[in-house]
Design an enzyme around this catalytic site. Structure first.
Site, PDB file in Angstrom:
ATOM      1  N   SER A 493       0.898  -1.015  -0.241  1.00 24.29           N
ATOM      2  CA  SER A 493      -0.107   0.683  -0.356  1.00 24.29           C
ATOM      3  C   SER A 493       0.417   1.496  -0.375  1.00 24.29           C
ATOM      4  O   SER A 493       1.454   0.869  -1.077  1.00 24.29           O
ATOM      5  CB  SER A 493      -0.868  -0.290   1.031  1.00 24.29           C
ATOM      6  OG  SER A 493      -1.969   0.847   0.809  1.00 24.29           O
ATOM      7  N   ASP A 579      -8.709  -4.483  -6.089  1.00 20.88           N
ATOM      8  CA  ASP A 579      -8.488  -4.333  -4.883  1.00 20.88           C
ATOM      9  C   ASP A 579      -8.473  -2.686  -6.247  1.00 20.88           C
ATOM     10  O   ASP A 579      -8.143  -2.251  -6.531  1.00 20.88           O
ATOM     11  CB  ASP A 579      -6.925  -4.200  -5.449  1.00 20.88           C
ATOM     12  CG  ASP A 579      -5.921  -2.816  -4.255  1.00 20.88           C
ATOM     13  OD1 ASP A 579      -7.299  -2.722  -3.599  1.00 20.88           O
ATOM     14  OD2 ASP A 579      -4.965  -2.918  -4.064  1.00 20.88           O
ATOM     15  N   HIS A 611      -7.201  -5.664  -1.778  1.00 17.83           N
ATOM     16  CA  HIS A 611      -6.048  -5.416  -1.319  1.00 17.83           C
ATOM     17  C   HIS A 611      -4.856  -5.888  -0.453  1.00 17.83           C
ATOM     18  O   HIS A 611      -3.862  -5.752  -0.049  1.00 17.83           O
ATOM     19  CB  HIS A 611      -6.115  -3.638  -0.403  1.00 17.83           C
ATOM     20  CG  HIS A 611      -5.307  -3.201  -0.570  1.00 17.83           C
ATOM     21  ND1 HIS A 611      -4.835  -2.194  -1.063  1.00 17.83           N
ATOM     22  CD2 HIS A 611      -5.065  -1.918   1.291  1.00 17.83           C
ATOM     23  CE1 HIS A 611      -3.630  -1.588  -0.823  1.00 17.83           C
ATOM     24  NE2 HIS A 611      -3.852  -1.043   0.765  1.00 17.83           N
TER      25      HIS A 611
END
Length: 634
Positions: A493, A579, A611
């Protein structure tokens, strides 16, 4: 003499078995403990253990009770007979439930029923997808009914409203509660739709009155998050509040409404509340919060009408995290606890004696066979003269005379704490057990070091925080036991963004990189991510606003895609197909750039993951490829 040799043999066998180290396969055998609550009689705790099955590619749950003073767990089939039902009103007359309700026309067949085989979707605003799900016109709604089992007809308290309560994607029972008089329902909702929803964090607490069937906004004056409504034992509404709209990582304060006045009990405390629990007498609130690289238990007094000052006190300390607050048993508070080497278990903490008692020991047989890593606190001076905590995790059976490769771990968030948590993917214990020294800095943007430290990362993604990363790895790499020629950087991320950014500025420090669902192109990220408020706050605004100095600096100076010409290091890029937070194009663009530049690179794609990586077999592929890449390149 014979007994002596038997003792020696037993000792040698135990020493041999203790030399095993954690592997991905072992990690996915661990039971995952979730505390469900105190039993109604107050004598036991109800909990579940989730066991992943790699063979079946899914997880199953087992349920148990355990005495509050410790003992042998008892398996149970149905937890309902042990737990009080939060959904039943205090007077027992009503019961709550939630369900998805079709509110909006979105699908082609919604507009044109005769075209029932069409798979078109039509949207007039943003929020057309969120996390890993496309909006199909349904919304979570709360219902109440007369408490007569299936005979009571449920009533929707949000009829025809295109809003969600519980909140999507992760909201649950913490998003609603009964009033003490059973006459109203308090619930969390962001009553915005479409594009307005995507650019705001302004959830409010609403009160639905059963008698009048009217709804009132209780927190209309606050523009940020209002969440987690709970009533104190003396009937005072309590909740968590962030002040600023669009800022998802704002200071989270503890609010109490008393005699019509909203009291912020943590206003003068430089931290952010995670979760909370009232004492039985209504005089204190216990809560957890990150502090200096761990998550601990705090206490704040509730003064009511008295002139007693509000005081926040830290109750626990040490290298572990206090996570969920379950309930009380006499002088003990029941919590869950983790550290970097151990998954969550249930503990009892004596508030008077300051002593701990571990109640569940779900994974003790597995841990008993493992030689586990050691972790150390290290404080590094940053380039702007600040003191930064860096966790250093050392391989099992660490030998200072040897040299080890080292991994710089880049935390996601970006504003999330790096504490003594236990992840089943980014697992420090597992990384170190594969022979790597792990360097995990509490860089700018992390809770637990004051609000100013936490906020400095906003609009400065590629600034001081990058110096923090390099300060951490440079400091640890000076140790004789670190092989400076074998350094890697890994993260997901924002941590994945960090890897992409470091790849352009690292000055040949690193020999390899791994980026999972990382942000690569800030412009296309702005155009495809679902929670636009996040980019507006953290990046300063849209890329097309040429008069916005903060935004222009972000998109020109802090955009990894602008520095691909400086990439020269092998990189593994991982991406989930579902995601929608960091959409697939981010990973694709990065991989394509690396390949066309002739850089050794690999793309690992999970079509059905979001994610995160949740399915057991996918998770094992993730782990095995992660370490295969490191073996090849480091």
């Amino acid at each position: 003499m014979r007994n002596f040799f038997i003792t020696i043999l037993i000792f040698m066998a135990s020493q041999t078995s203790a030399q095993e180290t954690l592997t991905p396969e072992t990690l996915w055998k661990l039971g995952r403990v979730t505390a469900l609550g105190m039993a109604k009689d107050g004598k036991s705790i109800v909990y579940k253990v989730t066991y992943p099955s790699v063979e079946d590619n899914k997880s199953g749950n087992k349920f148990f009770t355990i005495p509050v003073n410790g003992g042998t767990p008892t398996p149970v089939e149905d937890t309902k007979e042990f737990l009080a039902d939060k959904n039943v009103s205090p007077d027992g007359k009503y019961i709550l439930s939630t369900q998805e309700v079709k509110v909006e026309k979105v699908l082609g067949k919604d507009f044109y029923p005769e075209l029932d085989k069409a798979d078109a979707q039509v949207y007039d605003g943003l929020d057309y997808r969120h996390w890993d799900t496309w909006n199909n016109g349904t919304h979570n709604h709360i219902f109440y009914a007369i408490n007569k089992g299936t005979k009571g007809k449920p009533m929707d308290i949000m009829p025809n409203e295109p809003f969600d309560s519980p909140q999507k994607p992760f909201g649950g029972e913490e998003d609603y509660t009964w009033s003490p008089d059973s006459q109203s329902i308090i619930y969390v909702c962001k009553k915005k739709a479409g594009t307005a929803y995507a650019v705001s964090t302004n959830t409010d607490l609403y009160e639905y009155n059963i008698a009048t069937k009217t709804t009132k906004n209780l927190t209309e004056s606050n523009l940020g998050y209002d969440t987690n409504p709970v009533f104190s034992p003396t009937g005072n509404l309590t909740w968590l509040q962030m002040k600023r709209d669009g800022y998802e990582a704002d200071k989270n304060d503890l609010m109490v409404r008393f005699n019509g006045i909203d009291m912020n009990l943590t206003a003068n405390w430089d931290g952010s509340v995670d979760n909370f629990l009232w004492s039985a007498d209504g005089k204190k609130i216990y809560f957890t919060a990150a502090v200096d690289g761990a998550k601990h238990l705090f206490e704040v007094n509730f003064p009511g009408m008295t002139r007693i000052a509000v005081t926040v006190r830290q109750l626990t300390s040490g290298d572990f995290d206090v996570n969920d607050l379950v309930g009380f048993s006499g002088d003990n508070i029941i919590v869950t606890r983790t550290d970097m080497n151990h998954a969550a278990e249930i503990y009892s903490y004596n508030l008077k004696k300051k002593t701990w008692l571990q109640l569940t020991k779900t994974n003790q047989d597995i841990y008993a066979k493992l030689s586990l890593p050691k972790y150390e606190r290290r404080y590094v001076t940053t380039t702007d003269g600040k003191k930064m905590l860096v966790w250093v995790i050392l391989p099992p059976n660490f030998d200072k005379a040897k040299k080890y490769p080292a991994l710089l771990y880049c935390q996601g968030g970006p504003q999330s704490p790096l504490t003594q948590s236990y992840s089943f993917r980014w697992n420090f214990s597992l990384m170190a057990s594969q022979g790597y020294v792990v360097v995990a800095p509490n860089r700018r943007g992390m809770y637990g070091h004051g609000q100013a430290w936490n906020e400095q990362i906003s609009k400065d993604w590629g600034g001081q925080v990058m110096n923090d990363y390099l300060s951490a790895i440079d400091d640890v790499a000076n140790e004789s036991y670190v092989d400076r020629a074998r350094l890697g950087a890994v993260g997901a991320s924002y941590g994945g963004y960090s890897v992409f950014y470091l790849a352009g500025i690292h000055g040949n420090r690193f020999k390899t990189f791994i980026s999972h669902c990382g942000v690569f192109n800030l412009e296309s990220m702005y155009g495809t991510t679902e929670e636009v408020f996040f980019n507006n706050w953290d990046h300063g605004g849209p890329y097309w606003d040429k008069n916005n100095a903060a935004a222009q600096k972000t998109f020109s100076q802090f955009n990894p895609i602008k520095m691909v010409d400086k990439w020269n290091t092998p990189i593994l890029i991982i991406q989930g197909g579902k995601d929608y937070r960091v959409p697939i194009g981010q990973g694709q663009e990065a991989f394509q750039a690396a390949q066309l530049r002739g850089i050794k690179s690999r793309f690992m794609f999970f079509p059905e993951e979001n994610h995160w990586v949740l399915k057991p077999q996918n998770a094992l592929v993730w782990q095995r490829e992660f370490y295969r890449w490191l073996q090849e390149t480091l």
